[in-house]
Design a protein around this motif. Sequence first.
Motif: not given
Length: 837
Positions: A562-589
């Motif tokens: 159960e923990e591993i599955v939840q970590i997998f789900i969390n990693l998917e959203y962390f990947e999306s968050a990293a992409s969003a931060i990447e866009r933010t850094l480009n927009e606010t440069s």
Amino acid sequence: MATSTAVATMPSASLPAVGAVDPSDVMMNHLQEVLLLNSDPISLLNSFEGDDFLEQLAPVVEDAVNANAVDLLVDRLATITAQKETEVQELCNSNQQEYTKAVHQLAKVKQNSEQMLSSVLEINQSIQKSGRAFVARNKMLKDSQGAKNNIDDATTALHQCLKVLHMTNQVYDMIEQKKYFQALKNLDDLQRNHLQEVAQFDFAQRIRHSVPLMKDTIKQDVISDLAVWLQSVHEVASQIGMIAFSSTEVRRRKWKAKADKDPHLRFYKLNSAVELAMEQDDDDEKFDPLDNAHIKVDLTPFYDCILIYTALGSLNEFREQYEYDRVKDTERLLPQSINFTDDDISPLENLLHGACGFAIVERATVRMAYKVRTAESVDRLWESMCQRIADLIDPVLQTLHNPETLLRVRTLLGLFIQTMESFEFSVVRLQSFMLSLFGKYSDFLKQRFAQEFNQSVMEDDYMPMVINQRELWEQVVNISWYQADIDPSNVTFPCILPFSQVYPLCCAELRNFVNQHYNFSDEFTEQNPGQIESTLRSSVDQLLVDVVCATLLTRLKSSNREEIVQIFINLEYFESAASAIERTLNETSSIHLPEPIKLDAVSEFARARKNAEQRIFELINSKIDDFLEIAEYDWETTTENSNPSSYLIDMVRFLETLVNQTLVNLPQSITSFLYFDAFDHLATSMLELILNAGRRISKPALHNFDRDVHYVEMFVQDLGQPENSRSTSTALSTFSPRNAKNRSTSVNGAAPEDPMLLRHRSTDDDGDNSLLTTFTELRQTINLLLSSNIEEYNNTEVRMRKYGRVKPQNAMVLVEKLHAAPATPSRARRLYRGRGN
């Protein structure tokens, strides 16, 4: 007539022989020409009394000397004289009466002359008598005039002496009154002009000798006044810096207000060309930190020094001494060490205020007296100050433990940099130190983030997050870069979000981390924007990769599915968050980037998701292996079981729980891969069970194994049905000895309407990618062993249609085991010798 004859005969008597020219003849001819010019006796006598005759006779004498005929000339002249006297006598005898009359007249004239002489003598005596009185009076007048002149000279000298003494006293008075330049001017006038007029007096010499001493006195006094002035400036330097800081702060607020109204201005910092140009358009008078309502710094002592040393011709000496003194002043201004803490940074503030005030005064001296303080000398002094300030601050930074303190230090240094930049000082060294400070601040933030994130990871329950209030739901959604699948207005509570609580907590910290970096970088000028962006990108990327992703990867070592599955789900959203931060850094440069910012964390999270996915595969397969390890088959049994094996029932219950609870929140694409992998592993393992059976497999054992496989197939088929129609009990109810027997018959080809056979045929023939395809090889192998006509395997067309997945070596081994008693291995080999054809 006689004269003419005489003259005419003289040359002929002395002529030399023909053909020879005698110098004496030349001389005599010349003399004859002279005498002929004055042939008249009276004229000749008159000519003797003039200079013309002598001038005419001189060449004749010269010729006689040259010809060594002086005696001849004398004789000749004597002859001529005698002749002329005779002629004169003859002439006088003919004019005696006129001559006598003339003599009487001359005698009368002489008498008159004697009378006149007597009269003149009498007049002379009278004049001499009257002249003696005049001379006496004149002498008295001259004596009186000399005395008067002496008195006048004495008076003039006395006035000159008094003037010199007065000017000397004035010089001393002016020195006391600090009118140094006027005193020096009077002293120079005294030395050049007035002392020369009284140079004969001893006191003048003494004054002359004291002039250098008075000049030294002026020099020492003006230097003393300058020292006092510098001390006073040193005392108010901190106040000057504080006032300059306040002025810069006002400018910053004005510029921020303009930037807020015009987003394009956010690319330009304070003191940039754009800001300076817009500031000039304002009506506000330029602020002078040395002359304002709060403080006024009088530079007169400094100018007096320059004026005096220039007048003394010692400007170079003053320049060198002043520069040396300023270096010493910086050493006194900047202490050997500074100490400030998280609670109190006022010592740093005082240090920067003092350095700012000191440098501003130095810049003012350059503008007003560039011959004494050059920009180069002040810049060298400033660079040494910057280095010293950095060396003082850097050790203290190591003792600080609160990032907020670093933020306050950054604000002070940023204000200091912008203030000094406005006074045309180079801030490259300070900018470099600010970058170092930025790195330390980033390290502090990363440490704090790591601590808080690890705490959140430890406290996480690794369960989907349950939200009971709309306000909390909105906060979580807004901060987590989460896009809800439904309209927010249709969300009902309690609401379950797919990620666990560690994700929104980490997102909040990430946003705070980025905002804190941007807040810190606001103090930087536009000189190093690329480095700021690079440091921020590197810090964020390092944080995501080395802290978030690495920590979650470490948690993947857990054996809790159960923990591993939840970590997998969390990693998917962390990947999306990293992409969003990447866009933010480009927009606010704050700069125009040549290429977009790319975060390695995006690919790292994707790679971590693959690891988590693999870890889920491993855990599920490991659990399946655990069940298979307790599987017990009696391959030579003569009894058929009515129910599937107990280990398989437990396995299916485990898989059912896994599907309905553990994996329910995974994306469909992931669950499909998991199912394929798990069931493929299960089918392969069950095939290995029968392949690794003993020497012989009995028919009842084969039927028992077939029942187990069919039980699993029913469960797999049930996964494709709607959730409300899934039921493992249904699959169990279909298994009875009768059904198993009928199914075995149908496998032999008697009942093609069997749904399982139809399904297998469709998946095999049509190439369907459903989950049942994972059991195709196992099912075809069992069907082959249960077939009443095993020889049909040799028929290529039938084999490809019914047993296309069965490997020949596996078929040979199993058929041998199935027919071990009634048939020998050699017969089985002959039966399947044509498999490869």
